[in-house]
Design an enzyme around this catalytic site. Sequence first.
Site, PDB file in Angstrom:
ATOM      1  N   SER A   1     -22.958  59.919 -16.193  1.00 50.54           N
ATOM      2  CA  SER A   1     -22.194  60.866 -15.381  1.00 50.54           C
ATOM      3  C   SER A   1     -22.681  62.297 -15.554  1.00 50.54           C
TER       4      SER A   1
ATOM      5  N   ARG B   1     -27.174  29.022 -27.217  1.00 49.71           N
ATOM      6  CA  ARG B   1     -27.729  30.155 -27.939  1.00 49.71           C
ATOM      7  C   ARG B   1     -27.828  29.808 -29.423  1.00 49.71           C
TER       8      ARG B   1
ATOM      9  N   TRP C   1     -23.646  37.380 -35.844  1.00 49.59           N
ATOM     10  CA  TRP C   1     -23.033  38.671 -36.157  1.00 49.59           C
ATOM     11  C   TRP C   1     -21.518  38.573 -36.156  1.00 49.59           C
TER      12      TRP C   1
HETATM   13  C1  HEA Z   1     -26.967  46.008 -29.426  1.00 51.61           C
HETATM   14  C2  HEA Z   1     -27.982  45.915 -28.839  1.00 51.61           C
HETATM   15  C3  HEA Z   1     -29.046  44.878 -28.751  1.00 51.61           C
HETATM   16  C4  HEA Z   1     -30.318  45.203 -28.383  1.00 51.61           C
HETATM   17  C5  HEA Z   1     -30.860  46.584 -28.074  1.00 51.61           C
HETATM   18  C6  HEA Z   1     -31.042  43.966 -28.350  1.00 51.61           C
HETATM   19  C7  HEA Z   1     -32.388  43.891 -28.008  1.00 51.61           C
HETATM   20  C8  HEA Z   1     -33.106  42.709 -27.907  1.00 51.61           C
HETATM   21  N1  HEA Z   1     -32.634  41.439 -28.134  1.00 51.61           N
HETATM   22 FE1  HEA Z   1     -30.774  40.974 -28.791  1.00 51.61          FE
HETATM   23  N2  HEA Z   1     -28.919  40.475 -29.455  1.00 51.61           N
HETATM   24  C9  HEA Z   1     -27.870  41.346 -29.609  1.00 51.61           C
HETATM   25  C10 HEA Z   1     -27.871  42.705 -29.364  1.00 51.61           C
HETATM   26  C11 HEA Z   1     -29.000  43.436 -28.962  1.00 51.61           C
HETATM   27  N3  HEA Z   1     -30.226  42.909 -28.699  1.00 51.61           N
HETATM   28  C12 HEA Z   1     -26.706  40.625 -30.053  1.00 51.61           C
HETATM   29  C13 HEA Z   1     -25.323  41.204 -30.319  1.00 51.61           C
HETATM   30  C14 HEA Z   1     -27.086  39.292 -30.176  1.00 51.61           C
HETATM   31  C15 HEA Z   1     -26.216  38.099 -30.598  1.00 51.61           C
HETATM   32  C16 HEA Z   1     -26.512  37.709 -32.001  1.00 51.61           C
HETATM   33  C17 HEA Z   1     -25.753  36.498 -32.419  1.00 51.61           C
HETATM   34  O1  HEA Z   1     -25.856  35.466 -31.740  1.00 51.61           O
HETATM   35  O2  HEA Z   1     -25.070  36.574 -33.446  1.00 51.61           O
HETATM   36  C18 HEA Z   1     -28.482  39.233 -29.776  1.00 51.61           C
HETATM   37  C19 HEA Z   1     -29.225  38.054 -29.722  1.00 51.61           C
HETATM   38  C20 HEA Z   1     -30.496  37.956 -29.181  1.00 51.61           C
HETATM   39  C21 HEA Z   1     -31.132  36.732 -28.863  1.00 51.61           C
HETATM   40  C22 HEA Z   1     -30.537  35.345 -29.008  1.00 51.61           C
HETATM   41  C23 HEA Z   1     -30.801  34.829 -30.362  1.00 51.61           C
HETATM   42  C24 HEA Z   1     -30.168  33.514 -30.563  1.00 51.61           C
HETATM   43  O3  HEA Z   1     -29.196  33.182 -29.891  1.00 51.61           O
HETATM   44  O4  HEA Z   1     -30.659  32.809 -31.445  1.00 51.61           O
HETATM   45  C25 HEA Z   1     -32.385  37.048 -28.375  1.00 51.61           C
HETATM   46  C26 HEA Z   1     -33.389  36.073 -27.910  1.00 51.61           C
HETATM   47  O5  HEA Z   1     -34.174  36.336 -27.133  1.00 51.61           O
HETATM   48  C27 HEA Z   1     -32.489  38.475 -28.393  1.00 51.61           C
HETATM   49  C28 HEA Z   1     -33.592  39.203 -27.970  1.00 51.61           C
HETATM   50  C29 HEA Z   1     -33.646  40.585 -27.895  1.00 51.61           C
HETATM   51  C30 HEA Z   1     -34.830  41.309 -27.511  1.00 51.61           C
HETATM   52  C31 HEA Z   1     -36.165  40.711 -27.203  1.00 51.61           C
HETATM   53  C32 HEA Z   1     -34.480  42.638 -27.518  1.00 51.61           C
HETATM   54  C33 HEA Z   1     -35.394  43.796 -27.170  1.00 51.61           C
HETATM   55  O6  HEA Z   1     -34.742  44.632 -26.258  1.00 51.61           O
HETATM   56  C34 HEA Z   1     -35.816  44.556 -28.368  1.00 51.61           C
HETATM   57  C35 HEA Z   1     -36.900  45.555 -28.027  1.00 51.61           C
HETATM   58  C36 HEA Z   1     -37.284  46.430 -29.158  1.00 51.61           C
HETATM   59  C37 HEA Z   1     -38.362  46.270 -29.957  1.00 51.61           C
HETATM   60  C38 HEA Z   1     -39.259  45.115 -29.811  1.00 51.61           C
HETATM   61  C39 HEA Z   1     -38.614  47.190 -31.086  1.00 51.61           C
HETATM   62  C40 HEA Z   1     -39.593  48.269 -30.841  1.00 51.61           C
HETATM   63  C41 HEA Z   1     -41.046  47.912 -30.871  1.00 51.61           C
HETATM   64  C42 HEA Z   1     -41.782  47.566 -31.926  1.00 51.61           C
HETATM   65  C43 HEA Z   1     -41.216  47.240 -33.260  1.00 51.61           C
HETATM   66  C44 HEA Z   1     -43.220  47.514 -31.772  1.00 51.61           C
HETATM   67  C45 HEA Z   1     -43.863  46.242 -32.143  1.00 51.61           C
HETATM   68  C46 HEA Z   1     -43.621  45.147 -31.194  1.00 51.61           C
HETATM   69  C47 HEA Z   1     -44.562  44.588 -30.397  1.00 51.61           C
HETATM   70  C48 HEA Z   1     -45.938  45.132 -30.221  1.00 51.61           C
HETATM   71  C49 HEA Z   1     -44.244  43.376 -29.575  1.00 51.61           C
HETATM   72  N4  HEA Z   1     -31.322  38.999 -28.877  1.00 51.61           N
HETATM   73  C1  HEA Z   2     -21.782  47.026 -23.737  1.00 51.84           C
HETATM   74  C2  HEA Z   2     -21.327  45.874 -23.927  1.00 51.84           C
HETATM   75  C3  HEA Z   2     -20.552  45.014 -22.981  1.00 51.84           C
HETATM   76  C4  HEA Z   2     -19.926  45.310 -21.788  1.00 51.84           C
HETATM   77  C5  HEA Z   2     -19.797  46.630 -21.088  1.00 51.84           C
HETATM   78  C6  HEA Z   2     -19.351  44.075 -21.337  1.00 51.84           C
HETATM   79  C7  HEA Z   2     -18.613  43.961 -20.160  1.00 51.84           C
HETATM   80  C8  HEA Z   2     -17.928  42.821 -19.788  1.00 51.84           C
HETATM   81  N1  HEA Z   2     -17.961  41.599 -20.398  1.00 51.84           N
HETATM   82 FE1  HEA Z   2     -19.083  41.128 -22.022  1.00 51.84          FE
HETATM   83  N2  HEA Z   2     -19.963  40.721 -23.807  1.00 51.84           N
HETATM   84  C9  HEA Z   2     -20.671  41.602 -24.580  1.00 51.84           C
HETATM   85  C10 HEA Z   2     -20.879  42.932 -24.319  1.00 51.84           C
HETATM   86  C11 HEA Z   2     -20.367  43.599 -23.216  1.00 51.84           C
HETATM   87  N3  HEA Z   2     -19.645  43.057 -22.214  1.00 51.84           N
HETATM   88  C12 HEA Z   2     -21.192  40.948 -25.733  1.00 51.84           C
HETATM   89  C13 HEA Z   2     -22.030  41.586 -26.845  1.00 51.84           C
HETATM   90  C14 HEA Z   2     -20.787  39.619 -25.648  1.00 51.84           C
HETATM   91  C15 HEA Z   2     -21.128  38.451 -26.568  1.00 51.84           C
HETATM   92  C16 HEA Z   2     -20.588  38.544 -27.931  1.00 51.84           C
HETATM   93  C17 HEA Z   2     -21.040  37.375 -28.737  1.00 51.84           C
HETATM   94  O1  HEA Z   2     -20.493  36.276 -28.522  1.00 51.84           O
HETATM   95  O2  HEA Z   2     -21.960  37.532 -29.566  1.00 51.84           O
HETATM   96  C18 HEA Z   2     -20.003  39.528 -24.427  1.00 51.84           C
HETATM   97  C19 HEA Z   2     -19.383  38.353 -24.014  1.00 51.84           C
HETATM   98  C20 HEA Z   2     -18.495  38.298 -22.956  1.00 51.84           C
HETATM   99  C21 HEA Z   2     -17.654  37.178 -22.700  1.00 51.84           C
HETATM  100  C22 HEA Z   2     -17.549  35.907 -23.541  1.00 51.84           C
HETATM  101  C23 HEA Z   2     -18.567  34.933 -23.125  1.00 51.84           C
HETATM  102  C24 HEA Z   2     -18.572  33.726 -23.989  1.00 51.84           C
HETATM  103  O3  HEA Z   2     -18.921  33.830 -25.153  1.00 51.84           O
HETATM  104  O4  HEA Z   2     -18.226  32.666 -23.477  1.00 51.84           O
HETATM  105  C25 HEA Z   2     -16.932  37.483 -21.568  1.00 51.84           C
HETATM  106  C26 HEA Z   2     -15.920  36.587 -20.957  1.00 51.84           C
HETATM  107  O5  HEA Z   2     -15.092  36.969 -20.262  1.00 51.84           O
HETATM  108  C27 HEA Z   2     -17.340  38.800 -21.145  1.00 51.84           C
HETATM  109  C28 HEA Z   2     -16.838  39.476 -20.043  1.00 51.84           C
HETATM  110  C29 HEA Z   2     -17.139  40.785 -19.726  1.00 51.84           C
HETATM  111  C30 HEA Z   2     -16.559  41.485 -18.592  1.00 51.84           C
HETATM  112  C31 HEA Z   2     -15.606  40.919 -17.558  1.00 51.84           C
HETATM  113  C32 HEA Z   2     -17.053  42.757 -18.642  1.00 51.84           C
HETATM  114  C33 HEA Z   2     -16.696  43.879 -17.692  1.00 51.84           C
HETATM  115  O6  HEA Z   2     -16.426  45.067 -18.384  1.00 51.84           O
HETATM  116  C34 HEA Z   2     -17.764  44.122 -16.665  1.00 51.84           C
HETATM  117  C35 HEA Z   2     -17.245  44.979 -15.550  1.00 51.84           C
HETATM  118  C36 HEA Z   2     -18.316  45.419 -14.584  1.00 51.84           C
HETATM  119  C37 HEA Z   2     -18.549  44.924 -13.346  1.00 51.84           C
HETATM  120  C38 HEA Z   2     -17.754  43.783 -12.804  1.00 51.84           C
HETATM  121  C39 HEA Z   2     -19.641  45.451 -12.499  1.00 51.84           C
HETATM  122  C40 HEA Z   2     -19.349  46.681 -11.702  1.00 51.84           C
HETATM  123  C41 HEA Z   2     -18.183  46.538 -10.796  1.00 51.84           C
HETATM  124  C42 HEA Z   2     -18.241  46.616  -9.439  1.00 51.84           C
HETATM  125  C43 HEA Z   2     -19.484  46.903  -8.681  1.00 51.84           C
HETATM  126  C44 HEA Z   2     -16.938  46.483  -8.744  1.00 51.84           C
HETATM  127  C45 HEA Z   2     -16.751  45.318  -7.853  1.00 51.84           C
HETATM  128  C46 HEA Z   2     -16.913  44.031  -8.541  1.00 51.84           C
HETATM  129  C47 HEA Z   2     -16.148  42.939  -8.392  1.00 51.84           C
HETATM  130  C48 HEA Z   2     -14.796  42.928  -7.791  1.00 51.84           C
HETATM  131  C49 HEA Z   2     -16.697  41.626  -8.844  1.00 51.84           C
HETATM  132  N4  HEA Z   2     -18.294  39.267 -22.010  1.00 51.84           N
END
Ligand code: HEA
Ligand code: HEA
Lengths: 539, 295, 330
Positions: free
Chosen positions: A270, A452, A145
Site C-alpha cells: 500500500s 507433503r 514446524w
Molecule cells: C516462511 C517462509 C517460507 C519461505 C520463504 C520458503 C521458501 C521455500 N520453500 Fe518452504 N516451507 C515453509 C515456509 C517457507 N518456505 C513452511 C512453513 C513449510 C512447511 C514445513 C513443514 O511441513 O513443517 C515449508 C515447506 C517446504 C517444502 C515441503 C517440504 C515437505 O513437505 O517435506 C518445500 C518443498 O519443496 C519447500 C520449498 C521451498 C523453497 C524451494 C523455497 C525457496 O523460496 C527458497 C529460496 C531461497 C534460497 C534458495 C536461499 C538463497 C540462495 C542461496 C543459499 C544460494 C545457493 C543456492 C543455489 C545456487 C541453488 N518448503
Molecule cells: C502469509 C501466510 C498466509 C496467508 C495470508 C494465508 C491465507 C489464507 N489461508 Fe492459508 N496457510 C498458510 C499461510 C497463509 N494462509 C500456511 C503457512 C499454511 C500451512 C500451515 C501448515 O500446515 O504447515 C496454511 C494453510 C491453510 C489451510 C489449511 C490447509 C490444510 O492443512 O488442510 C487453510 C484452510 O482453510 C487455509 C486457508 C487460507 C485462507 C482462506 C486464506 C485467506 O486469507 C486468503 C484470502 C485471499 C483471497 C481469497 C484472494 C483475494 C480476494 C479476492 C480477489 C476477493 C474475491 C474472492 C473470492 C470471493 C473468492 N490456509
Amino acid sequence: MAHEATHDHHDDHHHHAPQGFFQRWVMSTNHKDIGTLYLVFSLLMFFIGGSFAMVIRAELFKPGLDLVQPYFFNQMTTMHALVMIFGAIMPAFVGLGNWMIPLMIGAPDMALPRMNNLSFWILPFAFTLMLSTLFMAGGGPAGGWTMYPPLSLQSDSLAYVVFAIHLMGISSIMGAINIIATILNMRAPGMDLLKMPVFVWSWLITAFLLIAVMPVLAGAVTMLLTDKYFGTSFFNPGGGGDPVLYQHVFWFFGHPEVYIMILPAFGIISEIIPTFARKPIFGYRAMVYAIASIAFLSFIVWAHHMFAVGLPLGADIFFMYATMLIAVPTGVKVFNWVATMWGGSMTFETPMLFAIAFVILFTIGGFSGLMLAMVPADFQYHDTYFVVAHFHYVLVTGAAFAIMGATYFWLPKWTGHMYSEFWGKVHFWCSVVFVNVLFFPQHFLGLAGMPRRIPDYNVAFANFNMISSIGGFLFGASQLIFLGVVVHCAFFAKKKATDRVWEGAKGLEWTVPSPAPHHTFEVPPVVRDEELAHGHTDD
Amino acid sequence: MSQQHDVYYVPSKSQWPIVAAVVMFLTVFGAAHWLNAEPGDTGFGKTVITIGAIGVLCMFFGWFRSVIKESLAGNYNHQVDTSFRMGMMWFIFSEVMFFGAFFGALFYIRNFSVPWLGGEGHGVLTHQFLYEAYSGAWGTAGGNGPLHVGGAFNTVVPWGLPLLNTLILLTSSVTVTIAHHALRAGHRGRILLFLGLTVLLGATFLYCQAHEYMEAYKELNLTLHSGVYGSTFFMLTGFHGLHVTLGTIMLAVIWCRVLKGHFNKEHHFAFEAVAWYWHFVDVVWLGLFLFVYIL
Amino acid sequence: MTSGSIRTGRIEPNQHRTPPGRWAGIRRAGAVSLALALALCSGLAQANPEPGQLNLTRGVTTWSEVPYFLNNVVLGVCVVIGILVFGAMFIAMFRFRKSRGAVPEKWSHNTMVEVIWTTIPVLILVALAWLATGGLVSFADTTGSQMTIKVTGYQWKWRYDYVDYLGKPISKVGYMSKLDALSDKTRQLHSGLDPYAVTTDGYNTYLINVDKPLVLPIHTKIRFVITSDDVIHSWWVPQFGWKMDAIPGIVNTAWTNINETGTYRGQCAELCGQDHGFMPIVVKAVSQEDFAKWLADQQQASAPAPAAASSAAAPASAQTAAAPAKAGNG
Ligand code: HEA
Ligand code: HEA
Ligand code: CUA
Ligand SMILES: [Cu+2]
C-alpha cells in the site's frame, strides 16, 4: 552495514554515529542501526532456510532416496520452516518497521530503544540454540514446524527447540510492545492516527496480534516440554488429555501468525503502489478497516488446519464459514490496489514490479486458501502438496516478495545511493518466473495425491517434482543477484539518491535527507497535510 | 493525545541488552542440556544454568540500577513515562494471554477431552472401543484419565488454605492500593507500612501455597503426574505462584526504593507498574480459585 | 487397467446417492465453471495417481464426487474472479502508464464501487458455503452402515481389524499391512535399484504397494473406526474422497460406499516420523460375493491353530506385528 557511509554526509551537526564498531552495533539504541541489524540477520536466515529448502528440493528431484536419510529430510523440512518463519520473514518485517515507522510518523526513535536492542540481540542466540541441534547426536527437531505431539515428544532436541521458541517469543513480544508504544506515543504533533501511512497501521495491528498470540505459542510448547520431561498428561488420552488439544492451542497461535507474516506486507504494497501510480491509495479507510477485520477474523478460524482430525460437525462448519469470510476484507484490499493503479500515471521500477507480482501471486495463493477452506475439498487437499503450494504463494510471492520490494523501495533512503535498476529488474524477472516454475506444479502434485513431508514418492509424481526442483534451484540462485544488488548499493554504488528518491513519493520519510541521518526528528517536524500520502481525511 | 514534546530523551548506549541476551541464552541452554542429561552426566548443564541464572539476576540489578539513576536524574520526561506505561500494560496483556493458553487447556480438558473419553457426545466411539470402563468424571473420580495415570488421589479442599490464600491476595490488593493513595498524598510512613504489609501478605501466600503443595504430594497423592487433573492443577497454580514470587520481589524492591525516597507525588511509575502487576496476579488467582479449586 | 473401467462404468442409476436431490440443480448451475475447470485440468477419474495428472480424482465411491465437484466449482469461481481482477489490472497497467502520457486522477474514493465489491464476494461465498455444507453433512452421517473396519496406525504400518459385517460381529479377522518388500528394498538410501522397476500389473507401484491389502466389498456402506497406537497418522485413499487422522487414544470415524471393484492406493497423510513416506494404503474392492468368500476363508484360517492357516486369497499371517525390514531403522 547497509549505510556504513551514513555519517560522513548529510549528518546532523552534533549527533554523529558513535565510532566504535562494538559500541555502534552491539550496544545500539538507534532505531536505524537496529533496523539494519534485523534486516541483515533476516537475510542471513533467508539464505540458511533457503539452503535447507535446496536440500529438500534436491532429494525430491527424482524418485528414489539419493541424498539424505528420511529422518534428516524431516529435520530439513522442520528447520526450513522454523528458520524462514521466525528467522527470515518476521525479523525482516521488524527491521523494516524499526527503520521506517519513526521516519514515517516523525518520531526521533523507537519508544523504548534499549529494549529494542535486546529484542534484536536475543534472536542470534535463539537461532544458535535451535540450529545447534542439527549437530547433536539425536539430530534436530523432525516433527514439522507444527510440532504435533506425540511425534514431537519422541525427539531429544525438543527442549532446545522449545527454549529457542521461548526466546524468539520474548523477542517478538518486546519488539511488538515497542512498536505499539512508538506508534501510539511518539507521533509528531498533527500526525493523527488516520493520517498515518498504511504501513504504520498494518504494523500497529500486527503488533497487537503478536502480543496476543506469541504467549499462547509459549504456553503450547511449554506443555510439550512438561509432557515430555515432567510427566504431565496434557496431550495423553490415557491421562485424560488429548493430542488434538495441542493442535487447538498451536493453531490459535498459528493462524494469526500467518497474518502476522502478511499484514505488514499489505502495508508495504500500500506504500509502493500509490508511489509509482502517482495517485493516493484508493479507499484509505477501507484499507485500514480491512486490516483490522482480517486481524479480528484470524482469531476465530484456527481449526481450518484441523479439518481432518475428526472435529464435531458443528465445529467444522463454524470454522469453514469464518475462514471463508476472510476473503471479503482481503478482496477489498486487492480491489483497492487495482483501483489505485486505475487512473494513475504509472512507471515500473523494481519495487513496483514486485508489488504488482505480489498482487497477482498473493491473490492466487489466496484463492487456493479459499479452496482449502471448503471442508469436503480440504479432506482431499489436506497435508498434500496443494497446501504446500498454497502457503508458498502467500509466503514467498506474498511476504518475501513484499520484503524484496520494500528493500528496493527504501534502499536509496537507507544508503543514499540508487541501486542498479538493471540488476534489480533482472532479479525480479528471474524470481517471478522461477518461483512459478517452483511452486505452481506443486498444486498439481497435491491434487494428484502427493502427501507433503515425504522424502520419496511414486514415479507418477516424478515429472512435476523435477520441474519444481529445477525452478527451486534457479529461484535460489536468483537470490544471489538480490544479494549482489544490495551489497553493491550499500558499498559501491555511485549514483546519489535524492531526498524524495521517487517522483511520486509522499510522506515524512521522504522529507529527510538520503541517507537518513543517524538521528532524525529530534525536534518534532511540522506535519503539513499536502506532504502526506493521506493528508486529506475525507475518506 | 500528543504529548508535550520537550527535547526527546534518547537513552545512552547500554551494555545491558547484550548482557541480557547472553545470560538468557546460557540459562536456557543449560536447562535444555540438563533436561536431556544421561544418568552419568557430569553436571555440565547444571553449571551452565546456574551461571546463567545468576547472570540474569545481576543483569536485572544492573539494568534497573542504571534506569533508576537516569530516572532520579530527571531525564525521563512525560513522553518517556507514557512509553513505559504502555510497555507495562502490553506486557501484562501478554501475560494474560500466556495464562489464557493454560486456562484454555483446562477448559478444553474439562469440557471436551475428559467427557469425550467418557463417551459423551463426540466421544462415543472412543469410549466404546478403547475405554469402556471409564466414566469421564472430573476430580478424584477420574481426573487422571482412563488409565489412572499417577494413581488414585484426593483433591485439595477449596475452603481451607485456598480460601485463606484468596483472602490474603484480596487483602494485599487493598493494601497496595492504600499505599498508592498514601504515595499520592505524600504520607511516607503510611506507604511503608502498607507496602510492607503487601509484601508480607505475598510472602504468606507463598508459604501457604508451598504448604499446600507439600500436603498434596505427601497426603493426597496429588502430583504433577496425576493425569490431566494434576497437570492443570500444578501448571496453573505453579505459574501463578511464580508470578506471585516475582511480584513479591518487585514489591520488596519498591519498598526499599520508597525508603530511599525515590518517588514523589507525580513521579512513581515503577510503583504503579508493580501495583498493576500485583492486581493482575490477583485477578488470575480469582480465576484459579473459581475454575481450578471450586468448580 | 482399473482406471479404464471406472471411466466407463461410473454412473449407476440404481445406486443410492448420498448428496440428495437438491444437488442436481446446483450441478447444472455450476456447469459452466465445471466445464471451464475441466478444460483447464483433465479431470478424469483415475484409480491411482497418473503421470501428469492435473486435477483431483473423481473417486469411486458414492460420496467421493462431493470434494471433486466442489473443487471444480470453487476453482472455476476463482479462475473467473482472477481473470476479472487481473484483467482490470493489466488494462490499468497498459492505459495508465506515464510513458503513454497518463496524468494521475485526483479521486481516491468511491463508496458505490466499494459497497459493490464487498457485497458480491459475500454472495459468492454464501453460495460456496451452502454447497460445502451439504457435502459435509452427508459425510458426517455414519448411520446405517453395514460393516465396520477398525484401522490402527503404527510407526510405520497399518493394522486392519474386521469388526462386524451385515450386523454380525466378526472375531479375529485382522492383520498388519505394510510397505511391500520390493519398494522397501528399492527405497533404501543409495540402494541402486530403480524405482521405475517396481510395478504391479503393468502399473508403477513404487511406495504405494503393500504386502496385504485391505479387502472391502463394494456397494456396502462401510464404517471406519480409526485410531493409532503411537503417534498421529492419517488414513487416506484419494479415491474415497477423504482422509481421517488416526490419533492415539482417540477413535475417529468415517464411512465409504465403493461403487467399483478395483485396487485403490493411498498413503499415510500425517507426518509420523522417519518412515512417514513409506506406509502406504492399498484397498482391494471386490464384489459382495467374493468378499463373503474371502471373509469366510479368513475366519476359518484364524479359527484353528495359526500354523495351519493358509488360504489362496491371502496368507493369514494375521496377528503377527512384524516389520523386520524397518526394525533396523528404529
Ligand atoms: C516462511 C517462509 C517460507 C519461505 C520463504 C520458503 C521458501 C521455500 N520453500 Fe518452504 N516451507 C515453509 C515456509 C517457507 N518456505 C513452511 C512453513 C513449510 C512447511 C514445513 C513443514 O511441513 O513443517 C515449508 C515447506 C517446504 C517444502 C515441503 C517440504 C515437505 O513437505 O517435506 C518445500 C518443498 O519443496 C519447500 C520449498 C521451498 C523453497 C524451494 C523455497 C525457496 O523460496 C527458497 C529460496 C531461497 C534460497 C534458495 C536461499 C538463497 C540462495 C542461496 C543459499 C544460494 C545457493 C543456492 C543455489 C545456487 C541453488 N518448503
Ligand atoms: C502469509 C501466510 C498466509 C496467508 C495470508 C494465508 C491465507 C489464507 N489461508 Fe492459508 N496457510 C498458510 C499461510 C497463509 N494462509 C500456511 C503457512 C499454511 C500451512 C500451515 C501448515 O500446515 O504447515 C496454511 C494453510 C491453510 C489451510 C489449511 C490447509 C490444510 O492443512 O488442510 C487453510 C484452510 O482453510 C487455509 C486457508 C487460507 C485462507 C482462506 C486464506 C485467506 O486469507 C486468503 C484470502 C485471499 C483471497 C481469497 C484472494 C483475494 C480476494 C479476492 C480477489 C476477493 C474475491 C474472492 C473470492 C470471493 C473468492 N490456509
Ligand atoms: Cu503414518 Cu505418516
Ligand atoms: Cu490458517
